[in-house]
Design a protein around this motif. Sequence first.
Motif, mmCIF file in Angstrom:
data_model
loop_
_atom_site.group_PDB
_atom_site.id
_atom_site.type_symbol
_atom_site.label_atom_id
_atom_site.label_comp_id
_atom_site.label_asym_id
_atom_site.label_seq_id
_atom_site.Cartn_x
_atom_site.Cartn_y
_atom_site.Cartn_z
ATOM 1 N N VAL A 1 6.806 -5.664 -8.204
ATOM 2 C CA VAL A 1 7.320 -4.316 -7.243
ATOM 3 C C VAL A 1 6.600 -4.664 -5.837
ATOM 4 O O VAL A 1 7.439 -4.258 -4.945
ATOM 5 C CB VAL A 1 7.138 -3.103 -7.896
ATOM 6 C CG1 VAL A 1 7.696 -1.976 -6.764
ATOM 7 C CG2 VAL A 1 7.630 -2.943 -9.141
ATOM 8 N N TYR A 2 5.597 -4.674 -5.906
ATOM 9 C CA TYR A 2 4.938 -4.936 -4.630
ATOM 10 C C TYR A 2 3.975 -6.133 -4.267
ATOM 11 O O TYR A 2 3.588 -6.118 -3.226
ATOM 12 C CB TYR A 2 4.104 -3.606 -4.445
ATOM 13 C CG TYR A 2 3.260 -3.416 -5.706
ATOM 14 C CD1 TYR A 2 2.136 -4.087 -6.002
ATOM 15 C CD2 TYR A 2 3.448 -2.402 -6.683
ATOM 16 C CE1 TYR A 2 1.362 -4.066 -6.975
ATOM 17 C CE2 TYR A 2 2.905 -2.251 -7.649
ATOM 18 C CZ TYR A 2 1.742 -3.026 -7.986
ATOM 19 O OH TYR A 2 0.915 -2.814 -9.120
ATOM 20 N N GLY A 3 3.953 -6.953 -5.092
ATOM 21 C CA GLY A 3 3.203 -8.184 -4.880
ATOM 22 C C GLY A 3 3.387 -9.051 -3.792
ATOM 23 O O GLY A 3 4.510 -8.687 -3.394
ATOM 24 N N HIS A 4 2.689 -10.079 -3.189
ATOM 25 C CA HIS A 4 2.830 -10.845 -2.199
ATOM 26 C C HIS A 4 3.057 -9.909 -0.813
ATOM 27 O O HIS A 4 3.711 -10.497 0.088
ATOM 28 C CB HIS A 4 4.056 -11.670 -2.321
ATOM 29 C CG HIS A 4 4.143 -12.444 -3.614
ATOM 30 N ND1 HIS A 4 3.063 -13.498 -3.753
ATOM 31 C CD2 HIS A 4 4.345 -12.347 -4.852
ATOM 32 C CE1 HIS A 4 2.944 -13.789 -5.120
ATOM 33 N NE2 HIS A 4 4.005 -13.191 -5.831
ATOM 34 N N GLY A 5 2.625 -8.661 -0.743
ATOM 35 C CA GLY A 5 2.655 -7.983 0.310
ATOM 36 C C GLY A 5 1.329 -7.437 0.622
ATOM 37 O O GLY A 5 0.448 -8.414 1.028
ATOM 38 N N PRO A 6 1.005 -6.062 0.875
ATOM 39 C CA PRO A 6 -0.034 -5.375 1.466
ATOM 40 C C PRO A 6 -1.178 -6.022 0.366
ATOM 41 O O PRO A 6 -0.937 -6.316 -0.729
ATOM 42 C CB PRO A 6 0.206 -3.815 1.369
ATOM 43 C CG PRO A 6 1.343 -3.734 0.564
ATOM 44 C CD PRO A 6 2.190 -4.941 0.663
ATOM 45 N N GLU B 1 -2.619 3.671 0.838
ATOM 46 C CA GLU B 1 -1.326 4.362 1.163
ATOM 47 C C GLU B 1 -0.617 4.750 -0.047
ATOM 48 O O GLU B 1 0.513 5.698 0.203
ATOM 49 C CB GLU B 1 -0.380 3.242 1.808
ATOM 50 C CG GLU B 1 -1.024 2.823 3.249
ATOM 51 C CD GLU B 1 -0.112 1.743 3.878
ATOM 52 O OE1 GLU B 1 0.608 1.013 3.001
ATOM 53 O OE2 GLU B 1 -0.569 1.340 5.102
ATOM 54 N N THR B 2 -0.911 4.519 -1.203
ATOM 55 C CA THR B 2 -0.165 5.010 -2.226
ATOM 56 C C THR B 2 -1.113 5.618 -3.466
ATOM 57 O O THR B 2 -2.440 5.487 -3.054
ATOM 58 C CB THR B 2 0.809 3.988 -3.023
ATOM 59 O OG1 THR B 2 -0.243 3.063 -3.732
ATOM 60 C CG2 THR B 2 1.491 3.138 -2.119
ATOM 61 N N PHE C 1 3.982 3.423 -6.140
ATOM 62 C CA PHE C 1 4.704 2.725 -5.208
ATOM 63 C C PHE C 1 5.095 3.320 -4.018
ATOM 64 O O PHE C 1 5.513 2.570 -3.181
ATOM 65 C CB PHE C 1 6.069 1.940 -5.890
ATOM 66 C CG PHE C 1 6.008 1.389 -7.309
ATOM 67 C CD1 PHE C 1 4.759 0.632 -7.728
ATOM 68 C CD2 PHE C 1 7.080 1.451 -8.123
ATOM 69 C CE1 PHE C 1 4.577 0.266 -8.828
ATOM 70 C CE2 PHE C 1 6.683 0.912 -9.325
ATOM 71 C CZ PHE C 1 5.793 0.423 -9.928
ATOM 72 N N TRP C 2 4.951 4.639 -3.786
ATOM 73 C CA TRP C 2 5.345 5.008 -2.501
ATOM 74 C C TRP C 2 4.265 6.220 -2.072
ATOM 75 O O TRP C 2 3.369 6.588 -2.678
ATOM 76 C CB TRP C 2 6.524 6.096 -2.860
ATOM 77 C CG TRP C 2 7.694 5.351 -3.305
ATOM 78 C CD1 TRP C 2 7.780 4.870 -4.253
ATOM 79 C CD2 TRP C 2 8.662 5.097 -2.330
ATOM 80 N NE1 TRP C 2 8.940 4.002 -4.278
ATOM 81 C CE2 TRP C 2 9.790 4.066 -3.029
ATOM 82 C CE3 TRP C 2 8.969 5.222 -0.814
ATOM 83 C CZ2 TRP C 2 10.950 3.499 -2.641
ATOM 84 C CZ3 TRP C 2 10.162 4.844 -0.296
ATOM 85 C CH2 TRP C 2 11.082 3.977 -1.107
ATOM 86 N N PRO C 3 3.941 6.308 -0.740
ATOM 87 C CA PRO C 3 3.163 7.097 -0.144
ATOM 88 C C PRO C 3 3.391 8.618 -0.519
ATOM 89 O O PRO C 3 4.414 8.869 -0.968
ATOM 90 C CB PRO C 3 3.392 6.965 1.296
ATOM 91 C CG PRO C 3 4.194 5.796 1.528
ATOM 92 C CD PRO C 3 5.012 5.598 0.275
ATOM 93 N N GLU D 1 -5.162 -1.952 0.911
ATOM 94 C CA GLU D 1 -4.226 -0.996 1.812
ATOM 95 C C GLU D 1 -3.342 -0.188 0.900
ATOM 96 O O GLU D 1 -2.932 0.754 1.015
ATOM 97 C CB GLU D 1 -3.322 -2.048 2.496
ATOM 98 C CG GLU D 1 -3.843 -2.730 3.654
ATOM 99 C CD GLU D 1 -2.724 -3.854 4.074
ATOM 100 O OE1 GLU D 1 -1.952 -3.435 4.943
ATOM 101 O OE2 GLU D 1 -2.938 -5.034 3.811
ATOM 102 N N PHE D 2 -2.682 -1.034 -0.202
ATOM 103 C CA PHE D 2 -1.907 -0.280 -1.224
ATOM 104 C C PHE D 2 -2.384 0.969 -1.758
ATOM 105 O O PHE D 2 -1.981 2.095 -1.826
ATOM 106 C CB PHE D 2 -1.579 -1.121 -2.221
ATOM 107 C CG PHE D 2 -0.027 -0.849 -2.802
ATOM 108 C CD1 PHE D 2 1.104 -0.978 -1.991
ATOM 109 C CD2 PHE D 2 0.054 -0.204 -4.127
ATOM 110 C CE1 PHE D 2 2.495 -0.457 -2.614
ATOM 111 C CE2 PHE D 2 1.188 0.426 -4.563
ATOM 112 C CZ PHE D 2 2.470 -0.159 -3.862
ATOM 113 N N LYS E 1 6.629 16.444 0.155
ATOM 114 C CA LYS E 1 7.908 17.027 0.618
ATOM 115 C C LYS E 1 8.822 17.566 -0.527
ATOM 116 O O LYS E 1 9.175 18.482 -0.359
ATOM 117 C CB LYS E 1 8.595 15.927 1.506
ATOM 118 C CG LYS E 1 9.575 16.583 2.400
ATOM 119 C CD LYS E 1 10.020 15.445 3.534
ATOM 120 C CE LYS E 1 11.382 15.796 4.105
ATOM 121 N NZ LYS E 1 11.877 14.780 4.792
#
Lengths: 213, 359
Positions: B261-266, B274-275, B203-205, B270-271, B211
């Motif tokens: 969690v991430y639906g209806h977005g990118p 980025e992830t 879910f995160w880049p 893309e996802f 880091k």
Amino acid sequence: MQTLKLVAVSAGLGTPSSTRLLADRLLQAARHRLTEQEYAVDVEVVELRDLALDIAKNFVTGFPSAALQEAIDKVTGADGVIAVTPVFTASYSGLFKSFFDLIDPSALTGTPVLIGATGGTARHSLVLDHALRPLFAYLRALTLPTAVYAASEDWGTGGGEAAPTGFSGEGLPSRITRAGNEFADAVAALPSRRTEEDEIVPFEKQLADLRLD
Amino acid sequence: MQFGIFTVGDVTADPTTGRTPTEHERIKDTVAIALKAEEVGLDVFATGEHHNPPFVPSSPTTLLGHIAARTENLILSTSTTLITTNDPVKIAEDYATLQHLAEGRVDLMMGRGNTGPVYPWFGQDIRQGIPLAIENYALLHKLWREDVVDWEGKFRTALQGFTSTPRPLDGVPPFVWHGSIRSPEIAEQAAYYGDGFFANHIFWPKQHTEKMVRLYRQRYAHYGHGTPEQAIVGLGGQIFMRKNSQDAIREFRPYFDNAPVYGHGPSLEEFSRETPLTVGSPQEVIERTLSFRDYVGDYQRQLFLVDHAGLPLKTVLEQLDILGEEVVPVLRKEFASLRPAGVPETAPLHPSVQKKLEV
């Protein structure tokens, strides 16, 4: 001498946009003032229209795209920010608010901010004080006392001292100059507060804070 | 290296049929998924902990205890155990008991949880999230290592002459991971104790992971537990595979597009860029997973998320077959050949598990 970074955020949607025009004019005024004082100045404009989808996606996924992150970094890394929005339904535009919703609440603490707004009529001019000013107060930015509102009619009036409606005392160009100067002086007066890395609080200190050591 | 799966335990409608499983079905399916993980040769099964719908795993040790009784080799873990809102005394008791029942096949991952109301529901204050994580874990750490504990802290009733029972199996507490997406305090906590650090990594880049792992490794060495390269790192990952890449994308897209969690977005594409999400052929999953090493170094545990967003049980079991047959054997070999001497192969195992491996 260090280079001062000024960033304008424009939430205008049209092309060309009067919001962008106001942002550019404010930026020019501030740059002019600082250049006169022999500062090196770096200026940039962040157009929120170009980031509208990325902003919406950030709300859904919880993280910014690379382009949006770059824009956020520009704004939070600036020595001074000019924030200009059109007035939509009695307030700043949703896009404008959404962008600032994605900025860490402490990232603009102490940053000089010049606020501006545009609208079809001058009747909305208090949006600067009832909407934008509280937003930047929450972010603990150093919002300058002079803010600029440009109604459609302002773009067709002269620049001198005569106000279009006769009561505000100044035309748009002189208001822009006054705001730009005030903002530039605030930027020049403040030392840069930028830090690059997150500070690590050593674990012994974290325990000591809880009196556990 | 250890490979496994971690589940969020969401009850989500299958977007291709509109059917939502019952809680009973979801719990039984979770057990079937864990048993399959062992059958296909994976090393770890980890469950999340949630206290609100649409999630079922509110009682992780009940679930893991049941799975322990039906498996032989699988390490049972959590992803994560809420160190903020659970009583550390109860965690000490529950997981020590589980450790006895599972013959040492237990470790656990501490997390703060991301559901605001859980804090007040359990009598805590979300603004104290990090201090709670630090104080509660300090107590848990002590309860597993000292037979008689005197304790006074900010958040919990004081303890005088308290003994947490049962004592950890053979006196060796479960290994602990600390999970966090981007709180340096938690990486610092893991480093201080010489515990493992687990980066969510779904879910995160990848930048967050990079880091945080770098910070954890530096601080692990600072506290004298070994070199930065010897620190114990685990990563999440999210995959969906079919023989042909295009089939995988076509089949997974509706689940992606409607995922909680991430639906209806990118877009899926893309996802995936980025992830760490990888949807494609087994070979693509192998290559992407090996690339994680480029930014975290040699690491000890890889857990995949395979059962969320309404994917039906049959599909999840097929994913596990592919993982066990085609992906993990290659990854084991490749990671082993890249790992320098002196870098631990896995997270520390309980001596009873170690002994069994050596027989």
